[in-house]
Design a protein around this motif. Structure first.
Motif, PDB file in Angstrom:
ATOM      1  N   GLY A  15       1.504  -1.109   0.307  1.00 30.93           N
ATOM      2  CA  GLY A  15      -0.165   0.036  -0.039  1.00 30.93           C
ATOM      3  C   GLY A  15       0.944   1.349   0.170  1.00 30.93           C
ATOM      4  O   GLY A  15      -0.023   2.027  -0.180  1.00 30.93           O
ATOM      5  N   ASN A  16       1.987   1.663   0.652  1.00 26.20           N
ATOM      6  CA  ASN A  16       2.735   1.921   0.005  1.00 26.20           C
ATOM      7  C   ASN A  16       2.359   3.650   0.865  1.00 26.20           C
ATOM      8  O   ASN A  16       2.881   4.612   0.782  1.00 26.20           O
ATOM      9  CB  ASN A  16       3.309   2.837  -1.116  1.00 26.20           C
ATOM     10  N   ARG A  17       2.383   2.954   2.624  1.00 26.37           N
ATOM     11  CA  ARG A  17       1.600   3.912   3.070  1.00 26.37           C
ATOM     12  C   ARG A  17       2.970   5.215   3.803  1.00 26.37           C
ATOM     13  O   ARG A  17       2.849   6.210   3.600  1.00 26.37           O
ATOM     14  CB  ARG A  17       0.901   3.631   4.382  1.00 26.37           C
ATOM     15  N   VAL A  18       3.597   4.123   3.539  1.00 25.89           N
ATOM     16  CA  VAL A  18       5.430   4.931   4.293  1.00 25.89           C
ATOM     17  C   VAL A  18       5.806   5.496   3.518  1.00 25.89           C
ATOM     18  O   VAL A  18       6.258   6.777   3.526  1.00 25.89           O
ATOM     19  CB  VAL A  18       5.989   4.290   4.829  1.00 25.89           C
ATOM     20  N   THR A  19       5.504   5.001   2.582  1.00 23.38           N
ATOM     21  CA  THR A  19       6.035   6.190   1.244  1.00 23.38           C
ATOM     22  C   THR A  19       5.724   7.003   1.122  1.00 23.38           C
ATOM     23  O   THR A  19       6.155   8.162   0.919  1.00 23.38           O
ATOM     24  CB  THR A  19       6.739   5.167  -0.306  1.00 23.38           C
ATOM     25  N   ASP A  20       4.447   7.243   0.554  1.00 23.42           N
ATOM     26  CA  ASP A  20       3.301   8.011   1.112  1.00 23.42           C
ATOM     27  C   ASP A  20       3.815   9.658   1.729  1.00 23.42           C
ATOM     28  O   ASP A  20       3.783  10.744   1.417  1.00 23.42           O
ATOM     29  CB  ASP A  20       2.392   8.176   1.481  1.00 23.42           C
ATOM     30  N   ILE A  21       4.783   9.270   3.031  1.00 21.29           N
ATOM     31  CA  ILE A  21       5.536  10.412   3.647  1.00 21.29           C
ATOM     32  C   ILE A  21       5.997  11.371   2.995  1.00 21.29           C
ATOM     33  O   ILE A  21       6.194  11.989   3.107  1.00 21.29           O
ATOM     34  CB  ILE A  21       5.799   9.982   5.035  1.00 21.29           C
ATOM     35  N   TYR A  22       6.991  10.808   2.001  1.00 26.64           N
ATOM     36  CA  TYR A  22       7.838  11.420   1.429  1.00 26.64           C
ATOM     37  C   TYR A  22       8.068  12.103  -0.355  1.00 26.64           C
ATOM     38  O   TYR A  22       8.881  12.351  -0.169  1.00 26.64           O
ATOM     39  CB  TYR A  22       9.124  10.162   1.137  1.00 26.64           C
ATOM     40  N   ILE A  23       6.824  11.822  -0.595  1.00 28.53           N
ATOM     41  CA  ILE A  23       5.987  12.038  -1.852  1.00 28.53           C
ATOM     42  C   ILE A  23       5.279  13.603  -1.400  1.00 28.53           C
ATOM     43  O   ILE A  23       3.835  13.006  -1.174  1.00 28.53           O
ATOM     44  CB  ILE A  23       5.366  10.740  -2.839  1.00 28.53           C
ATOM     45  N   ALA A  24       5.507  14.598  -2.039  1.00 28.66           N
ATOM     46  CA  ALA A  24       4.354  15.614  -2.502  1.00 28.66           C
ATOM     47  C   ALA A  24       3.405  15.591  -3.792  1.00 28.66           C
ATOM     48  O   ALA A  24       4.157  15.033  -4.267  1.00 28.66           O
ATOM     49  CB  ALA A  24       5.249  16.799  -2.421  1.00 28.66           C
ATOM     50  N   LYS A  25       2.464  15.721  -2.763  1.00 31.94           N
ATOM     51  CA  LYS A  25       1.219  15.296  -4.087  1.00 31.94           C
ATOM     52  C   LYS A  25       0.827  16.743  -4.659  1.00 31.94           C
ATOM     53  O   LYS A  25       1.610  18.294  -4.373  1.00 31.94           O
ATOM     54  CB  LYS A  25      -0.103  15.044  -3.301  1.00 31.94           C
ATOM     55  N   ASP A  26       0.758  16.070  -5.632  1.00 32.10           N
ATOM     56  CA  ASP A  26       1.689  17.646  -6.635  1.00 32.10           C
ATOM     57  C   ASP A  26      -0.480  17.742  -7.516  1.00 32.10           C
ATOM     58  O   ASP A  26      -1.515  16.187  -8.541  1.00 32.10           O
ATOM     59  CB  ASP A  26       1.532  17.345  -8.561  1.00 32.10           C
ATOM     60  N   TRP A  27      -1.465  18.528  -7.062  1.00 31.71           N
ATOM     61  CA  TRP A  27      -2.943  19.044  -7.221  1.00 31.71           C
ATOM     62  C   TRP A  27      -3.512  19.469  -8.547  1.00 31.71           C
ATOM     63  O   TRP A  27      -4.473  19.684  -8.663  1.00 31.71           O
ATOM     64  CB  TRP A  27      -3.721  18.887  -5.966  1.00 31.71           C
ATOM     65  N   ARG A  28      -2.550  20.130  -9.282  1.00 35.20           N
ATOM     66  CA  ARG A  28      -2.046  21.003 -10.014  1.00 35.20           C
ATOM     67  C   ARG A  28      -3.450  20.175 -11.239  1.00 35.20           C
ATOM     68  O   ARG A  28      -3.922  21.057 -11.580  1.00 35.20           O
ATOM     69  CB  ARG A  28      -1.185  21.834 -10.472  1.00 35.20           C
ATOM     70  N   ILE A  29      -3.207  19.400 -11.434  1.00 33.81           N
ATOM     71  CA  ILE A  29      -4.010  18.608 -12.768  1.00 33.81           C
ATOM     72  C   ILE A  29      -5.048  18.798 -12.162  1.00 33.81           C
ATOM     73  O   ILE A  29      -6.058  19.073 -12.917  1.00 33.81           O
ATOM     74  CB  ILE A  29      -2.871  17.546 -13.100  1.00 33.81           C
ATOM     75  N   ILE A  30      -5.853  18.322 -10.486  1.00 32.40           N
ATOM     76  CA  ILE A  30      -6.792  18.119 -10.760  1.00 32.40           C
ATOM     77  C   ILE A  30      -7.216  19.472 -10.322  1.00 32.40           C
ATOM     78  O   ILE A  30      -8.424  20.251 -11.138  1.00 32.40           O
ATOM     79  CB  ILE A  30      -6.975  17.456  -9.377  1.00 32.40           C
ATOM     80  N   ASP A  31      -6.761  20.678 -10.131  1.00 33.61           N
ATOM     81  CA  ASP A  31      -7.021  22.074 -10.223  1.00 33.61           C
ATOM     82  C   ASP A  31      -7.432  21.942 -10.760  1.00 33.61           C
ATOM     83  O   ASP A  31      -8.744  23.021 -11.506  1.00 33.61           O
ATOM     84  CB  ASP A  31      -6.168  22.360  -9.414  1.00 33.61           C
ATOM     85  N   ASP A  32      -6.651  22.446 -12.433  1.00 31.20           N
ATOM     86  CA  ASP A  32      -7.214  22.887 -13.454  1.00 31.20           C
ATOM     87  C   ASP A  32      -7.943  22.243 -14.612  1.00 31.20           C
ATOM     88  O   ASP A  32      -8.595  23.279 -14.986  1.00 31.20           O
ATOM     89  CB  ASP A  32      -5.941  22.570 -14.537  1.00 31.20           C
ATOM     90  N   VAL A  33      -8.458  21.363 -14.184  1.00 33.24           N
ATOM     91  CA  VAL A  33      -9.675  19.762 -14.801  1.00 33.24           C
ATOM     92  C   VAL A  33     -11.200  20.783 -14.033  1.00 33.24           C
ATOM     93  O   VAL A  33     -11.717  21.038 -14.703  1.00 33.24           O
ATOM     94  CB  VAL A  33      -9.195  18.565 -14.550  1.00 33.24           C
ATOM     95  N   GLN A  34     -11.249  20.413 -12.960  1.00 32.38           N
ATOM     96  CA  GLN A  34     -12.016  21.179 -12.172  1.00 32.38           C
ATOM     97  C   GLN A  34     -12.421  22.993 -12.516  1.00 32.38           C
ATOM     98  O   GLN A  34     -13.695  22.853 -12.820  1.00 32.38           O
ATOM     99  CB  GLN A  34     -11.452  21.902 -10.514  1.00 32.38           C
ATOM    100  N   ASN A  35     -10.934  23.628 -12.468  1.00 27.75           N
ATOM    101  CA  ASN A  35     -11.516  24.611 -12.784  1.00 27.75           C
ATOM    102  C   ASN A  35     -12.140  24.690 -14.168  1.00 27.75           C
ATOM    103  O   ASN A  35     -12.808  25.864 -14.595  1.00 27.75           O
ATOM    104  CB  ASN A  35     -10.443  25.639 -13.062  1.00 27.75           C
ATOM    105  N   LYS A  36     -11.743  24.383 -15.255  1.00 23.89           N
ATOM    106  CA  LYS A  36     -11.797  24.437 -16.896  1.00 23.89           C
ATOM    107  C   LYS A  36     -13.427  23.900 -17.045  1.00 23.89           C
ATOM    108  O   LYS A  36     -14.266  24.428 -17.480  1.00 23.89           O
ATOM    109  CB  LYS A  36     -10.895  23.388 -17.704  1.00 23.89           C
ATOM    110  N   VAL A  37     -14.080  22.357 -15.912  1.00 18.85           N
ATOM    111  CA  VAL A  37     -14.761  21.906 -16.061  1.00 18.85           C
ATOM    112  C   VAL A  37     -15.967  22.855 -15.123  1.00 18.85           C
ATOM    113  O   VAL A  37     -16.853  23.599 -16.156  1.00 18.85           O
ATOM    114  CB  VAL A  37     -15.278  20.574 -15.162  1.00 18.85           C
ATOM    115  N   MET A  38     -15.853  23.801 -14.371  1.00 22.43           N
ATOM    116  CA  MET A  38     -16.206  25.465 -14.002  1.00 22.43           C
ATOM    117  C   MET A  38     -16.473  26.033 -14.775  1.00 22.43           C
ATOM    118  O   MET A  38     -17.990  26.814 -15.070  1.00 22.43           O
ATOM    119  CB  MET A  38     -15.857  25.480 -12.226  1.00 22.43           C
ATOM    120  N   GLN A  39     -15.640  26.775 -15.350  1.00 19.04           N
ATOM    121  CA  GLN A  39     -15.290  27.448 -16.611  1.00 19.04           C
ATOM    122  C   GLN A  39     -16.437  27.377 -17.612  1.00 19.04           C
ATOM    123  O   GLN A  39     -17.768  28.216 -18.099  1.00 19.04           O
ATOM    124  CB  GLN A  39     -14.349  27.835 -17.138  1.00 19.04           C
TER     125      GLN A  39
END
Length: 64
Positions: free
Chosen positions: A16-40
């Motif tokens: 499940g890589n739960r410990v590994t997740d601690i070391y990886i920063a999530k990049d939400w820019r793609i999701i934010d961009d898609v959501q913004n485009k859908v709302m527009q």
């Protein structure tokens, strides 16, 4: 590089890589961009959609 590669490099053995997740920063820019485009798109399309709904309701009323 995949999460599994990072886990292997850090010698993590748990599933499940739960410990590994601690070391990886999530990049939400793609999701934010898609959501913004859908709302527009929805905001831009709203008047057209409402007009289509209104016309459909009028044609239903005439048919009844």
């Amino acid at each position: 590089m995949s999460k599994d590669d990072v886990a292997l490099a850090l010698n993590h053995v748990e599933n499940g890589n739960r410990v590994t997740d601690i070391y990886i920063a999530k990049d939400w820019r793609i999701i934010d961009d898609v959501q913004n485009k859908v709302m527009q798109f929805l905001r831009k399309s709203e008047p057209k959609i409402l007009e289509l709904i209104r016309k459909k309701e009028i044609s239903r009323q005439k048919a009844a």
